[in-house]
Design an enzyme around this catalytic site. Structure first.
Site, PDB file in Angstrom:
ATOM      1  N   ASP A 123      43.731  -0.503  64.122  1.00 41.28           N
ATOM      2  CA  ASP A 123      44.710   0.578  63.956  1.00 41.28           C
ATOM      3  C   ASP A 123      45.743   0.477  65.071  1.00 41.28           C
ATOM      4  O   ASP A 123      45.389   0.339  66.245  1.00 41.28           O
ATOM      5  CB  ASP A 123      43.982   1.943  64.011  1.00 41.28           C
ATOM      6  CG  ASP A 123      44.886   3.087  63.583  1.00 41.28           C
ATOM      7  OD1 ASP A 123      45.965   3.256  64.192  1.00 41.28           O
ATOM      8  OD2 ASP A 123      44.524   3.816  62.657  1.00 41.28           O
ATOM      9  N   ILE A 124      47.015   0.549  64.661  1.00 43.10           N
ATOM     10  CA  ILE A 124      48.105   0.450  65.640  1.00 43.10           C
ATOM     11  C   ILE A 124      48.053   1.621  66.617  1.00 43.10           C
ATOM     12  O   ILE A 124      48.550   1.521  67.739  1.00 43.10           O
ATOM     13  CB  ILE A 124      49.464   0.355  64.892  1.00 43.10           C
ATOM     14  CG1 ILE A 124      50.497  -0.365  65.726  1.00 43.10           C
ATOM     15  CG2 ILE A 124      49.953   1.707  64.408  1.00 43.10           C
ATOM     16  CD1 ILE A 124      51.702  -0.823  64.916  1.00 43.10           C
ATOM     17  N   ASN A 136      40.523  10.651  55.927  1.00 51.13           N
ATOM     18  CA  ASN A 136      41.352  11.828  55.692  1.00 51.13           C
ATOM     19  C   ASN A 136      41.957  11.765  54.294  1.00 51.13           C
ATOM     20  O   ASN A 136      42.466  10.709  53.893  1.00 51.13           O
ATOM     21  CB  ASN A 136      42.480  11.895  56.724  1.00 51.13           C
ATOM     22  CG  ASN A 136      41.953  11.938  58.153  1.00 51.13           C
ATOM     23  OD1 ASN A 136      40.928  12.556  58.416  1.00 51.13           O
ATOM     24  ND2 ASN A 136      42.647  11.277  59.073  1.00 51.13           N
ATOM     25  N   GLN A 186      45.994  13.251  56.456  1.00 55.61           N
ATOM     26  CA  GLN A 186      46.270  11.914  55.929  1.00 55.61           C
ATOM     27  C   GLN A 186      47.759  11.638  56.073  1.00 55.61           C
ATOM     28  O   GLN A 186      48.588  12.475  55.704  1.00 55.61           O
ATOM     29  CB  GLN A 186      45.856  11.797  54.452  1.00 55.61           C
ATOM     30  CG  GLN A 186      46.036  10.380  53.903  1.00 55.61           C
ATOM     31  CD  GLN A 186      45.538  10.217  52.464  1.00 55.61           C
ATOM     32  OE1 GLN A 186      45.235  11.204  51.793  1.00 55.61           O
ATOM     33  NE2 GLN A 186      45.465   8.980  52.009  1.00 55.61           N
ATOM     34  N   HIS A 228      41.856   4.660  53.258  1.00 58.58           N
ATOM     35  CA  HIS A 228      41.398   3.894  54.431  1.00 58.58           C
ATOM     36  C   HIS A 228      40.266   4.634  55.123  1.00 58.58           C
ATOM     37  O   HIS A 228      40.235   5.864  55.176  1.00 58.58           O
ATOM     38  CB  HIS A 228      42.529   3.612  55.413  1.00 58.58           C
ATOM     39  CG  HIS A 228      43.328   4.828  55.776  1.00 58.58           C
ATOM     40  ND1 HIS A 228      44.307   5.363  54.958  1.00 58.58           N
ATOM     41  CD2 HIS A 228      43.296   5.625  56.874  1.00 58.58           C
ATOM     42  CE1 HIS A 228      44.832   6.417  55.532  1.00 58.58           C
ATOM     43  NE2 HIS A 228      44.231   6.608  56.688  1.00 58.58           N
ATOM     44  N   HIS A 264      38.472   5.004  58.722  1.00 59.53           N
ATOM     45  CA  HIS A 264      38.626   4.762  60.159  1.00 59.53           C
ATOM     46  C   HIS A 264      37.259   4.481  60.781  1.00 59.53           C
ATOM     47  O   HIS A 264      36.299   5.233  60.560  1.00 59.53           O
ATOM     48  CB  HIS A 264      39.155   6.017  60.871  1.00 59.53           C
ATOM     49  CG  HIS A 264      40.540   6.431  60.522  1.00 59.53           C
ATOM     50  ND1 HIS A 264      41.622   6.152  61.330  1.00 59.53           N
ATOM     51  CD2 HIS A 264      41.040   7.139  59.480  1.00 59.53           C
ATOM     52  CE1 HIS A 264      42.724   6.683  60.809  1.00 59.53           C
ATOM     53  NE2 HIS A 264      42.389   7.288  59.676  1.00 59.53           N
TER      54      HIS A 264
HETATM   55  P1  AMP Z   1      45.600   8.759  58.471  1.00 61.37           P
HETATM   56  O1  AMP Z   1      46.288   9.776  59.339  1.00 61.37           O
HETATM   57  O2  AMP Z   1      44.154   8.999  58.254  1.00 61.37           O
HETATM   58  O3  AMP Z   1      46.376   8.564  57.178  1.00 61.37           O
HETATM   59  O4  AMP Z   1      45.643   7.395  59.285  1.00 61.37           O
HETATM   60  C1  AMP Z   1      46.675   6.461  59.191  1.00 61.37           C
HETATM   61  C2  AMP Z   1      46.459   5.485  60.307  1.00 61.37           C
HETATM   62  O5  AMP Z   1      47.228   4.343  60.044  1.00 61.37           O
HETATM   63  C3  AMP Z   1      46.866   6.008  61.687  1.00 61.37           C
HETATM   64  O6  AMP Z   1      45.744   6.001  62.547  1.00 61.37           O
HETATM   65  C4  AMP Z   1      47.953   5.020  62.122  1.00 61.37           C
HETATM   66  O7  AMP Z   1      47.910   4.725  63.496  1.00 61.37           O
HETATM   67  C5  AMP Z   1      47.621   3.805  61.281  1.00 61.37           C
HETATM   68  N1  AMP Z   1      48.740   2.905  61.025  1.00 61.37           N
HETATM   69  C6  AMP Z   1      49.959   3.236  60.546  1.00 61.37           C
HETATM   70  N2  AMP Z   1      50.729   2.140  60.437  1.00 61.37           N
HETATM   71  C7  AMP Z   1      49.968   1.087  60.825  1.00 61.37           C
HETATM   72  C8  AMP Z   1      50.192  -0.314  60.944  1.00 61.37           C
HETATM   73  N3  AMP Z   1      51.370  -0.870  60.623  1.00 61.37           N
HETATM   74  N4  AMP Z   1      49.194  -1.093  61.403  1.00 61.37           N
HETATM   75  C9  AMP Z   1      48.005  -0.544  61.746  1.00 61.37           C
HETATM   76  N5  AMP Z   1      47.730   0.763  61.645  1.00 61.37           N
HETATM   77  C10 AMP Z   1      48.692   1.577  61.203  1.00 61.37           C
END
Ligand code: AMP
Ligand code: ZN
Length: 142
Positions: A33-34, A89, A96, A102, A104
């Site tokens: 995760d970024i 989420n 979300q 996804h 986590h």
């Molecule tokens: P959620 O809030 O559960 O939808 O989580 C989305 C997750 O995606 C967050 O933890 C972000 O940091 C992660 N995310 C968004 N863009 C990227 C990306 N390009 N590469 C890796 N993780 C990402």
């Protein structure tokens, strides 16, 4: 394979945007995760664009959750966290932000490691009768 041109995770699947890949097969892909809530924070997604748990196909779920112990054990082996939270989420109200399913993997290193899974015990608000009625209401819709 469903693909959404506006979906950031679909772009990771196709390689149009970069990601640090942890695992990949025909059906799922895992990448760091970024945002890195804690060290080693990893996401596991289906390659098919399925927005959330409500849309997740059972066969896709079987493949994705089938990989979850392997991903968790690899993170555990690599980083020796003290624990691990798995979070999913669904919907804006549940935080979300990317609408491609996804899971986590959040390795835990202690109570002040950046992740706070806190919730209240509201059991006093619900009687045994309430629980039974809720269970019946949910059960008959399965
Ligand atoms: P959620 O809030 O559960 O939808 O989580 C989305 C997750 O995606 C967050 O933890 C972000 O940091 C992660 N995310 C968004 N863009 C990227 C990306 N390009 N590469 C890796 N993780 C990402
Ligand atoms: Zn997508």
């Amino acid at each position: 394979m469903k693909h959404d041109d506006n979906c950031i995770f679909c772009k990771i699947v196709t390689g149009d945007i970069p990601a640090s890949i942890v695992y990949e097969d025909d059906d799922v892909i895992a990448f760091t995760d970024i945002g890195q809530v804690t060290k080693g924070h990893t996401l596991l997604i289906p390659k098919d664009h399925q927005p959330d748990i409500y849309d997740l196909q059972p066969e896709t779920a079987a493949k994705l959750f089938g990989m979850a112990p392997k991903i968790a054990n690899a993170i555990k082996s690599a980083l020796s966290p003290a624990g691990m939270n798995l979070v999913n989420n669904n919907g804006k109200a549940a935080s979300q932000s990317v609408f491609h399913f996804h899971l986590h993997f959040i390795p835990r290193y202690g109570s002040s490691d950046g992740f706070q899974p806190t919730w209240e015990d509201n059991s006093s608000s619900y009687s045994a009768e309430d629980l039974k009625n809720m269970a019946e209401s949910i059960s008959k819709r399965i």
